[in-house]
Design a protein around this motif. Structure first.
Motif, PDB file in Angstrom:
ATOM      1  N   THR A  31      17.785   1.564  -2.538  1.00  0.00           N
ATOM      2  CA  THR A  31      17.099   1.805  -3.804  1.00  0.00           C
ATOM      3  C   THR A  31      15.599   1.806  -3.530  1.00  0.00           C
ATOM      4  O   THR A  31      15.140   1.131  -2.611  1.00  0.00           O
ATOM      5  N   ALA A  32      14.863   2.585  -4.285  1.00  0.00           N
ATOM      6  CA  ALA A  32      13.417   2.718  -4.067  1.00  0.00           C
ATOM      7  C   ALA A  32      12.669   2.178  -5.273  1.00  0.00           C
ATOM      8  O   ALA A  32      13.000   2.489  -6.421  1.00  0.00           O
ATOM      9  N   LEU A  33      11.669   1.352  -5.005  1.00  0.00           N
ATOM     10  CA  LEU A  33      10.842   0.766  -6.062  1.00  0.00           C
ATOM     11  C   LEU A  33       9.376   0.944  -5.697  1.00  0.00           C
ATOM     12  O   LEU A  33       9.019   0.893  -4.515  1.00  0.00           O
TER      13      LEU A  33
ATOM     14  N   THR B 296       0.820  -1.213   0.000  1.00  0.00           N
ATOM     15  CA  THR B 296       0.000   0.000   0.000  1.00  0.00           C
ATOM     16  C   THR B 296       0.857   1.267   0.000  1.00  0.00           C
ATOM     17  O   THR B 296       0.323   2.368  -0.086  1.00  0.00           O
ATOM     18  N   LYS B 297       2.171   1.092   0.113  1.00  0.00           N
ATOM     19  CA  LYS B 297       3.068   2.245   0.180  1.00  0.00           C
ATOM     20  C   LYS B 297       3.376   2.781  -1.214  1.00  0.00           C
ATOM     21  O   LYS B 297       3.307   2.055  -2.210  1.00  0.00           O
ATOM     22  N   GLU B 298       3.746   4.050  -1.252  1.00  0.00           N
ATOM     23  CA  GLU B 298       4.106   4.671  -2.532  1.00  0.00           C
ATOM     24  C   GLU B 298       5.401   4.086  -3.076  1.00  0.00           C
ATOM     25  O   GLU B 298       5.516   3.798  -4.262  1.00  0.00           O
ATOM     26  N   LYS B 299       6.384   3.878  -2.174  1.00  0.00           N
ATOM     27  CA  LYS B 299       7.668   3.295  -2.569  1.00  0.00           C
ATOM     28  C   LYS B 299       8.154   2.356  -1.480  1.00  0.00           C
ATOM     29  O   LYS B 299       7.858   2.533  -0.301  1.00  0.00           O
TER      30      LYS B 299
ATOM     31  N   LEU C 234       8.582  -3.994  -7.746  1.00  0.00           N
ATOM     32  CA  LEU C 234       9.252  -5.000  -6.925  1.00  0.00           C
ATOM     33  C   LEU C 234       8.687  -6.383  -7.210  1.00  0.00           C
ATOM     34  O   LEU C 234       9.433  -7.352  -7.402  1.00  0.00           O
ATOM     35  N   LEU C 235       7.362  -6.490  -7.267  1.00  0.00           N
ATOM     36  CA  LEU C 235       6.727  -7.780  -7.561  1.00  0.00           C
ATOM     37  C   LEU C 235       7.093  -8.271  -8.949  1.00  0.00           C
ATOM     38  O   LEU C 235       7.324  -9.469  -9.169  1.00  0.00           O
TER      39      LEU C 235
END
Length: 196
Positions: free
Chosen positions: A46-48, A31-34, A53-54
């Motif tokens: 690193t941000a996804l 549910t998070k933005e990143k 990510l999935l």
């Protein structure tokens, strides 16, 4: 997973060639933005977005993560599906309570602190072990050491300011110097050593 201790994250599943590791993720992450993760090393992040990510896990790692809803702090955990292991000893709720609770709260607190200092073999120390309300001095030490702000040195009273903390110190100086120069104050530096 081909990475050092403290560097494990969902992205390291790409090294699980034997497919013998189960990846478990908190359902709340979706549910998070990143989502921030170590890229196989713990000196960077690193941000996804969750969908990326999935996609990475499914297409590059051939991994379908197990999604669980972890309880918030203070909430009771929901029972997980499945049988209770046969190796678990039988017992009721009353048997899990100590028969003789400690009389002295201070003594109990000291015992808790001692236990937290002990680390089992193979465990990493990447999480805070003390609560702020429980032991402020040890909590503060944990914060500045585990966040890689400082490192302790062999000589008592000396410690190493690491890059992040030194940058903060520089920013403080940049602001403070402007203020005191308006008052015609000159800087001096007095090193202080604490022997014990």
């Amino acid at each position: 997973l081909g990475v050092k201790k403290g560097c494990v994250g969902p992205l390291s599943m790409m090294n699980n060639v034997d497919k013998d590791v189960t990846l478990v993720l908190d359902e709340c992450l979706m549910t998070k933005e990143k989502i921030h993760s170590h890229p196989l090393r713990n000196d960077a992040s690193t941000a996804l977005i969750p969908s990326d990510l999935l996609k990475f896990l499914n297409e590059c790692c051939q991994v379908e993560p197990t999604m669980l809803t972890f309880p918030k702090q203070g909430e009771a955990a929901a029972p997980l599906p499945g049988k209770v292991p046969s190796s678990r000893p039988a017992g009721d709720k009353s048997s899990s309570k100590p028969k003789h609770p400690p009389k002295d709260k201070q003594q109990q607190s000291k015992s808790t602190n001692t236990n937290k200092k002990q680390t089992k073999k193979g465990e990493t120390q990447l999480a805070l072990k003390w609560k702020k309300e429980e032991n402020f001095a040890m909590w503060y030490t944990d914060v500045i050491v585990l966040s890689e702000m400082i490192s302790y040195y062999d000589i008592s009273g000396c410690y190493i300011l690491r890059p992040w903390s030194y940058k903060i110190w520089e920013l403080i100086q940049d602001w403070f110097n402007i203020q005191i120069r308006k008052l015609d104050v000159e800087n001096s530096y007095f090193p202080m050593f604490v022997s014990k």
